[in-house]
Design a protein around this motif. Structure first.
Motif, PDB file in Angstrom:
ATOM      1  N   GLU A 140       0.833  -1.203   0.000  1.00 34.44           N
ATOM      2  CA  GLU A 140       0.000   0.000   0.000  1.00 34.44           C
ATOM      3  C   GLU A 140       0.869   1.256   0.000  1.00 34.44           C
ATOM      4  N   TRP A 141       0.436   2.242  -0.780  1.00 32.61           N
ATOM      5  CA  TRP A 141       1.010   3.588  -0.724  1.00 32.61           C
ATOM      6  C   TRP A 141      -0.124   4.569  -0.477  1.00 32.61           C
ATOM      7  N   CYS A 142       0.100   5.530   0.411  1.00 31.81           N
ATOM      8  CA  CYS A 142      -0.910   6.546   0.702  1.00 31.81           C
ATOM      9  C   CYS A 142      -0.318   7.932   0.520  1.00 31.81           C
ATOM     10  N   ALA A 143      -1.098   8.851  -0.058  1.00 32.80           N
ATOM     11  CA  ALA A 143      -0.675  10.240  -0.179  1.00 32.80           C
ATOM     12  C   ALA A 143      -0.616  10.862   1.213  1.00 32.80           C
ATOM     13  N   PRO A 144       0.149  11.927   1.373  1.00 31.85           N
ATOM     14  CA  PRO A 144       0.228  12.589   2.681  1.00 31.85           C
ATOM     15  C   PRO A 144      -1.158  12.945   3.210  1.00 31.85           C
ATOM     16  N   GLY A 145      -1.393  12.620   4.477  1.00 31.13           N
ATOM     17  CA  GLY A 145      -2.662  12.940   5.112  1.00 31.13           C
ATOM     18  C   GLY A 145      -3.741  11.896   4.939  1.00 31.13           C
ATOM     19  N   ILE A 146      -3.462  10.832   4.181  1.00 29.67           N
ATOM     20  CA  ILE A 146      -4.453   9.779   3.931  1.00 29.67           C
ATOM     21  C   ILE A 146      -4.192   8.617   4.883  1.00 29.67           C
ATOM     22  N   GLN A 147      -5.234   8.162   5.547  1.00 28.35           N
ATOM     23  CA  GLN A 147      -5.118   7.085   6.527  1.00 28.35           C
ATOM     24  C   GLN A 147      -4.898   5.735   5.831  1.00 28.35           C
ATOM     25  N   PRO A 148      -3.865   4.983   6.186  1.00 23.24           N
ATOM     26  CA  PRO A 148      -3.669   3.643   5.599  1.00 23.24           C
ATOM     27  C   PRO A 148      -4.843   2.724   5.927  1.00 23.24           C
ATOM     28  N   ALA A 149      -5.186   1.874   4.976  1.00 22.67           N
ATOM     29  CA  ALA A 149      -6.292   0.928   5.170  1.00 22.67           C
ATOM     30  C   ALA A 149      -5.799  -0.506   5.319  1.00 22.67           C
ATOM     31  N   MET A 150      -4.539  -0.755   4.997  1.00 24.84           N
ATOM     32  CA  MET A 150      -4.016  -2.122   4.936  1.00 24.84           C
ATOM     33  C   MET A 150      -4.178  -2.914   6.233  1.00 24.84           C
ATOM     34  N   PRO A 151      -3.939  -2.337   7.416  1.00 23.19           N
ATOM     35  CA  PRO A 151      -4.053  -3.145   8.642  1.00 23.19           C
ATOM     36  C   PRO A 151      -5.426  -3.772   8.846  1.00 23.19           C
ATOM     37  N   ASP A 152      -6.478  -3.143   8.325  1.00 24.22           N
ATOM     38  CA  ASP A 152      -7.841  -3.660   8.517  1.00 24.22           C
ATOM     39  C   ASP A 152      -8.301  -4.564   7.385  1.00 24.22           C
ATOM     40  N   LEU A 153      -7.408  -4.814   6.414  1.00 21.24           N
ATOM     41  CA  LEU A 153      -7.828  -5.560   5.223  1.00 21.24           C
ATOM     42  C   LEU A 153      -6.978  -6.815   5.050  1.00 21.24           C
ATOM     43  N   GLN A 154      -6.973  -7.655   6.085  1.00 21.84           N
ATOM     44  CA  GLN A 154      -6.207  -8.893   6.062  1.00 21.84           C
ATOM     45  C   GLN A 154      -7.135 -10.098   6.189  1.00 21.84           C
ATOM     46  N   ASP A 155      -6.839 -11.140   5.390  1.00 20.01           N
ATOM     47  CA  ASP A 155      -7.565 -12.421   5.454  1.00 20.01           C
ATOM     48  C   ASP A 155      -9.077 -12.223   5.328  1.00 20.01           C
ATOM     49  N   LEU A 156      -9.479 -11.419   4.365  1.00 22.19           N
ATOM     50  CA  LEU A 156     -10.904 -11.194   4.132  1.00 22.19           C
ATOM     51  C   LEU A 156     -11.485 -12.392   3.387  1.00 22.19           C
ATOM     52  N   PRO A 157     -12.585 -12.987   3.862  1.00 16.37           N
ATOM     53  CA  PRO A 157     -13.208 -14.114   3.138  1.00 16.37           C
ATOM     54  C   PRO A 157     -13.587 -13.707   1.722  1.00 16.37           C
ATOM     55  N   GLY A 158     -13.479 -14.659   0.810  1.00 18.25           N
ATOM     56  CA  GLY A 158     -13.724 -14.375  -0.599  1.00 18.25           C
ATOM     57  C   GLY A 158     -15.102 -13.823  -0.910  1.00 18.25           C
ATOM     58  N   GLY A 159     -16.100 -14.170  -0.130  1.00 18.91           N
ATOM     59  CA  GLY A 159     -17.459 -13.709  -0.419  1.00 18.91           C
ATOM     60  C   GLY A 159     -17.845 -12.434   0.292  1.00 18.91           C
ATOM     61  N   THR A 160     -16.877 -11.728   0.872  1.00 19.84           N
ATOM     62  CA  THR A 160     -17.190 -10.509   1.626  1.00 19.84           C
ATOM     63  C   THR A 160     -17.806  -9.440   0.740  1.00 19.84           C
ATOM     64  N   PHE A 161     -17.303  -9.322  -0.494  1.00 14.37           N
ATOM     65  CA  PHE A 161     -17.799  -8.313  -1.439  1.00 14.37           C
ATOM     66  C   PHE A 161     -18.217  -9.018  -2.735  1.00 14.37           C
ATOM     67  N   PRO A 162     -19.419  -9.581  -2.763  1.00 17.78           N
ATOM     68  CA  PRO A 162     -19.830 -10.449  -3.881  1.00 17.78           C
ATOM     69  C   PRO A 162     -19.880  -9.759  -5.240  1.00 17.78           C
ATOM     70  N   TRP A 163     -20.365  -8.511  -5.281  1.00 19.15           N
ATOM     71  CA  TRP A 163     -20.451  -7.807  -6.572  1.00 19.15           C
ATOM     72  C   TRP A 163     -19.051  -7.590  -7.138  1.00 19.15           C
ATOM     73  N   PHE A 164     -18.151  -7.106  -6.311  1.00 25.15           N
ATOM     74  CA  PHE A 164     -16.770  -6.889  -6.732  1.00 25.15           C
ATOM     75  C   PHE A 164     -16.094  -8.218  -7.063  1.00 25.15           C
ATOM     76  N   ASP A 165     -16.316  -9.214  -6.217  1.00 23.46           N
ATOM     77  CA  ASP A 165     -15.658 -10.508  -6.386  1.00 23.46           C
ATOM     78  C   ASP A 165     -16.017 -11.142  -7.724  1.00 23.46           C
ATOM     79  N   LYS A 166     -17.279 -11.038  -8.108  1.00 23.18           N
ATOM     80  CA  LYS A 166     -17.710 -11.624  -9.382  1.00 23.18           C
ATOM     81  C   LYS A 166     -17.000 -10.972 -10.551  1.00 23.18           C
ATOM     82  N   LYS A 167     -16.897  -9.648 -10.511  1.00 21.84           N
ATOM     83  CA  LYS A 167     -16.260  -8.931 -11.618  1.00 21.84           C
ATOM     84  C   LYS A 167     -14.768  -9.222 -11.702  1.00 21.84           C
TER      85      LYS A 167
END
Length: 452
Positions: A140-167
């Motif tokens: 992950e790279w974040c611009a200055p002042g942008i909160q990193p999201a990576m720590p909260d996005l680990q080992d997410l089950p495959g079906g968490t976001f079905p619309w995105f996952d299908k595409k």
């Protein structure tokens, strides 16, 4: 209103300066591009041509303007694409010879370069687990002042976001110019993207050998953003570069593990080309023959055999050619001339097209094992001789307590030997002493002079 007040602030000073200079008789370019601001606030590009004229006795400028907004936009788009192509080409070139241990750092650098060029706030990579059932934000790279999201996005089950996952599993680029306008079936995605303050995003599948391994994405947090088809096409190239690099890193890691395991193996392992020249050999194989592994690279297999051993080796090689493998015992010779017996297993190594490219052989020195087996056979032979010739009655019973073998000393005193064998050992029998044997009564006299 003065004419130059219609100009965009970026063009106002240039237009005013040139207009005043032209009226003063100075020679100025007759045509140039300017931006204006319309009454509704929209800016437009004009191609402005001006020339000095006399208007009712007063010096004036006659100007002709053509709206070239569309052509300027196309030119800017082309220029942006060419510049972005340069960025992508630079990333591709860097990854060609990038050592595997530097690939993660290289991806972080590339994400920053891409993020800054495309003016986004967050760029990242997600990778799927080996079984494809979960995904994790790995870079992950974040611009200055942008909160990193990576720590909260680990080992997410495959079906968490079905619309995105299908595409993404259909290997589609997911382009969302406005998060608030995603379809109802993308409610889970909208919730997560809103939580991350994302207004717009684009994600590109990372594919290796036709298989999805992850995706690379770009988020715009501070403003809405649209990515053109040309830019998305270039981002697909970036996805391919990342996928190839990450796969190479994994393959080289597995190769190092395999190489380490082979090099530390107690069994000898060697790989030779089809002509019999050594391509790889571990220390166990080399030391077994009295060599160091380095001095055997390129040597022919014949260094491991004497002339008298060659017919057996040729037979083994013929079996290899016919069946693709050989397993058996083969005599070898050490550097000092000592011969020893090995247990070998050889196989043909084939490429992806099934064509033979090399031979893999494993060898184990079984000299000591053979000596131990021979010593055991000799011991068994001596024991059997003693069992058979002993003057004392001896027998063997099985696990259930039945007699399975008796010696001659017992058998000569039994009328029904077959009746004793395989009967419970509770059967009791005694051998009658010979005349010169000590008497069994304990008198100390010979049997013939006592109870005989």
């Amino acid at each position: 209103m003065e004419f130059w007040q219609l100009m965009h602030p970026d063009s106002r000073d240039v237009v005013k300066r040139r207009g005043m200079a032209r009226q003063a008789g100075q020679k100025m370019p007759t045509s140039y591009k300017v931006r204006i601001i319309r009454k509704d606030g929209e800016s437009r590009w004009l191609n402005f041509s001006g020339d000095l004229i006399d208007y009712e006795g007063v010096p004036a400028v006659l100007g002709i303007a053509h709206d070239i907004t569309e052509s300027v936009a196309a030119e800017l788009t082309l220029r942006e694409r060419l510049a972005f192509e340069g960025v992508v080409a630079g990333i591709s070139t860097r990854f060609i010879n990038l050592p595997s241990q530097d690939i993660d750092a290289g991806i972080h650098e590339a994400l920053e370069a891409l993020g800054r060029f495309t003016d986004v706030d967050r760029s990242y990579v997600f990778l799927y687990s080996d079984d494809g059932t979960s995904m994790s934000n790995t870079h992950e790279w974040c611009a200055p002042g942008i909160q990193p999201a990576m720590p909260d996005l680990q080992d997410l089950p495959g079906g968490t976001f079905p619309w995105f996952d299908k595409k993404i599993r259909n290997l589609e680029a997911v382009h969302v110019p406005c998060v608030s306008e995603v379809p109802p079936e993308a409610s889970a995605e909208r919730t997560e993207w809103t939580r991350e303050s994302i207004q717009s995003l684009v994600t590109i599948p990372m594919v290796y050998s036709g298989n999805l391994i992850g995706f690379v994405g770009f988020d715009s947090v501070r403003k809405r953003k649209t990515w053109s088809a040309d830019i998305i096409a270039l981002l697909r190239i970036v996805g391919e570069v990342f996928a190839n690099a990450l796969q190479r890193k994994q393959s080289e890691h597995q190769l190092r593990l395999l190489t380490s395991a082979v090099e530390q193996s107690a069994d000898g392992v060697a790989v030779v080309d089809l002509a019999g020249h050594v391509l790889f050999i571990n220390d166990a194989f080399a030391n077994m023959h009295g060599y160091d592994s380095a001095e055997l690279i390129g040597r022919h297999l014949s260094v491991f055999h004497t002339a008298s051993q060659k017919p057996a080796v040729d037979a083994a090689n013929m079996q290899m050619a016919e069946t693709g493998e050989f397993e058996g015992e083969v005599w070898h010779v050490r550097r000092d001339g000592a011969v020893f017996l090995t247990s070998m297993r050889n196989v043909i190594v084939r490429d992806e097209a099934g064509e033979p490219v090399a031979m893999l052989g494993t060898a184990r020195d079984i000299t000591e094992r053979k000596r131990a087996e021979e010593a055991l056979r000799e011991s068994e032979s001596r024991n059997r001789t003693y069992f058979a010739s002993s003057p004392y009655g001896m027998y063997v019973v099985n696990a259930s307590g039945r007699y399975i073998e008796v010696n001659e000393a017992i058998a000569e005193n039994l009328v029904e030997l077959d009746g004793v064998l395989n009967t419970p050992k509770t059967v009791v029998f005694e051998k009658t002493p010979s005349r010169n044997d000590p008497c069994s009564c304990g008198s100390g006299k010979k049997y013939k002079k006592c109870c005989g």
